[in-house]
Design a protein around this motif. Sequence first.
Motif, PDB file in Angstrom:
ATOM      1  N   GLY A  81       1.239  -1.748 -44.236  1.00  6.68           N
ATOM      2  CA  GLY A  81       0.384  -1.901 -45.388  1.00  6.68           C
ATOM      3  C   GLY A  81       0.136  -0.483 -45.737  1.00  6.68           C
ATOM      4  O   GLY A  81       0.623   0.401 -45.437  1.00  6.68           O
ATOM      5  N   ILE A  82      -1.293  -0.268 -46.388  1.00  8.96           N
ATOM      6  CA  ILE A  82      -1.580   1.042 -46.714  1.00  8.96           C
ATOM      7  C   ILE A  82      -3.027   1.593 -45.942  1.00  8.96           C
ATOM      8  O   ILE A  82      -3.849   0.564 -45.438  1.00  8.96           O
ATOM      9  CB  ILE A  82      -2.314   0.766 -48.217  1.00  8.96           C
ATOM     10  N   GLN A  83      -2.884   2.766 -45.535  1.00 14.21           N
ATOM     11  CA  GLN A  83      -3.934   3.513 -44.828  1.00 14.21           C
ATOM     12  C   GLN A  83      -4.590   4.579 -45.667  1.00 14.21           C
ATOM     13  O   GLN A  83      -3.977   5.202 -46.628  1.00 14.21           O
ATOM     14  CB  GLN A  83      -3.586   4.272 -43.715  1.00 14.21           C
ATOM     15  N   ARG A  84      -5.948   4.631 -46.035  1.00 11.67           N
ATOM     16  CA  ARG A  84      -6.715   5.363 -46.967  1.00 11.67           C
ATOM     17  C   ARG A  84      -7.210   6.653 -45.850  1.00 11.67           C
ATOM     18  O   ARG A  84      -7.845   6.355 -44.928  1.00 11.67           O
ATOM     19  CB  ARG A  84      -7.908   4.848 -47.539  1.00 11.67           C
ATOM     20  N   ILE A  85      -6.880   7.723 -45.987  1.00  8.33           N
ATOM     21  CA  ILE A  85      -7.098   8.876 -45.160  1.00  8.33           C
ATOM     22  C   ILE A  85      -7.911   9.896 -45.701  1.00  8.33           C
ATOM     23  O   ILE A  85      -7.784  10.243 -46.924  1.00  8.33           O
ATOM     24  CB  ILE A  85      -5.768   9.549 -44.698  1.00  8.33           C
ATOM     25  N   ALA A  86      -8.847  10.325 -45.161  1.00 10.91           N
ATOM     26  CA  ALA A  86      -9.571  11.585 -45.562  1.00 10.91           C
ATOM     27  C   ALA A  86      -8.821  12.846 -45.045  1.00 10.91           C
ATOM     28  O   ALA A  86      -8.975  13.232 -43.713  1.00 10.91           O
ATOM     29  CB  ALA A  86     -11.160  11.831 -45.097  1.00 10.91           C
ATOM     30  N   PRO A  87      -7.898  13.593 -45.714  1.00 12.60           N
ATOM     31  CA  PRO A  87      -6.878  14.526 -45.096  1.00 12.60           C
ATOM     32  C   PRO A  87      -7.705  15.672 -44.438  1.00 12.60           C
ATOM     33  O   PRO A  87      -7.210  16.525 -43.635  1.00 12.60           O
ATOM     34  CB  PRO A  87      -6.285  14.943 -46.340  1.00 12.60           C
ATOM     35  N   TYR A  88      -8.612  15.966 -45.099  1.00 15.52           N
ATOM     36  CA  TYR A  88      -9.321  17.422 -44.269  1.00 15.52           C
ATOM     37  C   TYR A  88     -10.062  17.195 -43.330  1.00 15.52           C
ATOM     38  O   TYR A  88     -10.164  17.885 -42.409  1.00 15.52           O
ATOM     39  CB  TYR A  88     -10.256  18.137 -45.710  1.00 15.52           C
ATOM     40  N   GLU A  89     -10.619  15.731 -43.271  1.00 19.29           N
ATOM     41  CA  GLU A  89     -11.202  15.482 -42.057  1.00 19.29           C
ATOM     42  C   GLU A  89     -10.231  14.615 -40.863  1.00 19.29           C
ATOM     43  O   GLU A  89     -10.595  14.520 -39.943  1.00 19.29           O
ATOM     44  CB  GLU A  89     -12.518  14.397 -42.292  1.00 19.29           C
ATOM     45  N   LYS A  90      -8.860  14.418 -41.440  1.00 15.72           N
ATOM     46  CA  LYS A  90      -8.228  13.694 -40.670  1.00 15.72           C
ATOM     47  C   LYS A  90      -8.598  12.440 -39.843  1.00 15.72           C
ATOM     48  O   LYS A  90      -8.322  12.032 -38.973  1.00 15.72           O
ATOM     49  CB  LYS A  90      -7.565  14.759 -39.474  1.00 15.72           C
ATOM     50  N   GLN A  91      -9.282  11.760 -41.003  1.00 21.21           N
ATOM     51  CA  GLN A  91      -9.850  10.474 -40.347  1.00 21.21           C
ATOM     52  C   GLN A  91      -9.341   9.432 -41.410  1.00 21.21           C
ATOM     53  O   GLN A  91      -9.150   9.484 -42.645  1.00 21.21           O
ATOM     54  CB  GLN A  91     -11.449  10.336 -40.384  1.00 21.21           C
ATOM     55  N   THR A  92      -9.076   8.197 -40.862  1.00 17.94           N
ATOM     56  CA  THR A  92      -8.631   6.962 -41.486  1.00 17.94           C
ATOM     57  C   THR A  92      -9.923   6.395 -41.841  1.00 17.94           C
ATOM     58  O   THR A  92     -10.627   5.882 -41.128  1.00 17.94           O
ATOM     59  CB  THR A  92      -7.757   5.881 -40.667  1.00 17.94           C
ATOM     60  N   ILE A  93     -10.086   5.881 -43.307  1.00 24.11           N
ATOM     61  CA  ILE A  93     -11.406   5.448 -43.798  1.00 24.11           C
ATOM     62  C   ILE A  93     -11.175   3.841 -43.655  1.00 24.11           C
ATOM     63  O   ILE A  93     -12.082   3.250 -43.548  1.00 24.11           O
ATOM     64  CB  ILE A  93     -11.526   6.034 -45.337  1.00 24.11           C
ATOM     65  N   SER A  94     -10.157   3.385 -44.059  1.00 17.50           N
ATOM     66  CA  SER A  94      -9.752   1.889 -44.186  1.00 17.50           C
ATOM     67  C   SER A  94      -8.214   1.788 -44.288  1.00 17.50           C
ATOM     68  O   SER A  94      -7.518   2.699 -44.592  1.00 17.50           O
ATOM     69  CB  SER A  94     -10.454   1.346 -45.562  1.00 17.50           C
ATOM     70  N   SER A  95      -7.939   0.588 -43.754  1.00 12.59           N
ATOM     71  CA  SER A  95      -6.480   0.120 -43.879  1.00 12.59           C
ATOM     72  C   SER A  95      -6.470  -1.324 -44.256  1.00 12.59           C
ATOM     73  O   SER A  95      -7.239  -2.049 -44.079  1.00 12.59           O
ATOM     74  CB  SER A  95      -5.689   0.290 -42.610  1.00 12.59           C
ATOM     75  N   ILE A  96      -5.313  -1.620 -44.764  1.00 15.35           N
ATOM     76  CA  ILE A  96      -5.062  -3.111 -45.168  1.00 15.35           C
ATOM     77  C   ILE A  96      -3.625  -3.496 -44.973  1.00 15.35           C
ATOM     78  O   ILE A  96      -2.494  -2.869 -44.932  1.00 15.35           O
ATOM     79  CB  ILE A  96      -5.322  -3.348 -46.843  1.00 15.35           C
TER      80      ILE A  96
END
Length: 304
Positions: A81-96
């Motif tokens: 599926g898809i992961q949404r990432i905050a690239p500068y924080e290197k954090q996964t925001i959500s995934s589906i």
Amino acid sequence: MTKLSVQKTDTFSGHRDCVYTLQPALRPNHFFSAGGDGMVVQWDLARPDWGEVVAQVPASVYAIAYDSADNQLWVGQNYEGIQRIAPYEKQTISSIRLTSAAIFDIQFFEDQAFIALSDGVVTVMDKDRFAVRKHLKAGAQSARCISINPVSREFAVGYSDHTIRIFGLDDHLLHHTLVSHTNSVFTVHYSPDGRYLLSGSRDAHLKVWNVTDNYQLHQDVVAHLFAINHIVYSPDARWAATCSMDKSIKIWDAETFRLLKVIDRARHAGHGTSINKLLWSGVENQLVSAGDDKRIAVWTIKSS
């Protein structure tokens, strides 16, 4: 007659497998890459010795898309599926959990995300809610690539069944089916002014479709020896570039589609394998290319 000069500026290495996709980043001189090793890496055009892994997924990645409005990177993890990432924080925001198919392309327009899948489905998602709106099933074979035309409010999808299908951005209805390629369509790209749709295929042909003339075929160019993997326009829209499985990049006049320059291994110490993706940066008119050789090259293009 326009003459182009090409200089290989830098080579970026660090990926452990083929590099399949490139995306711009928030900072003009930065960009992202991803590929068969599952790593999503941020690079700086001014520092070829620096690369920062912002995400690692346990599958190959063919498609990433940067949402500049929210500073989020969408990563298509194949067969998941898809992961949404905050690239500068290197954090996964959500995934589906979206699909069990390969994810070939992700494109944004306004509040929508369009995702091309290997099972022939184009999934339309609500970008803000990160939720599926609709599944468009117009072909039995893979949906390989997507391009958005905000002028005509349409989007084009290239398929492995050799066709290109044009859908409405608002109604999601099928408007046209373009039949001319004789093999899988790997890349489609609308011109910045919306007048033309360019397409490239495994048949090695670059085709130009006249959007304003009901998508009549305007030009057909035998452009490469093998499959055309990607097409991009220069930031000033004067040139278009194609890259191919034949290990070359070609620069074309964006009005006449006359060939202006060939970038290859023999003449410019180019890639020694298939070139999969291009990114034309606005920084010093630098063209970035990525290939099966696990490397990313940067080319400075100048006209005289």
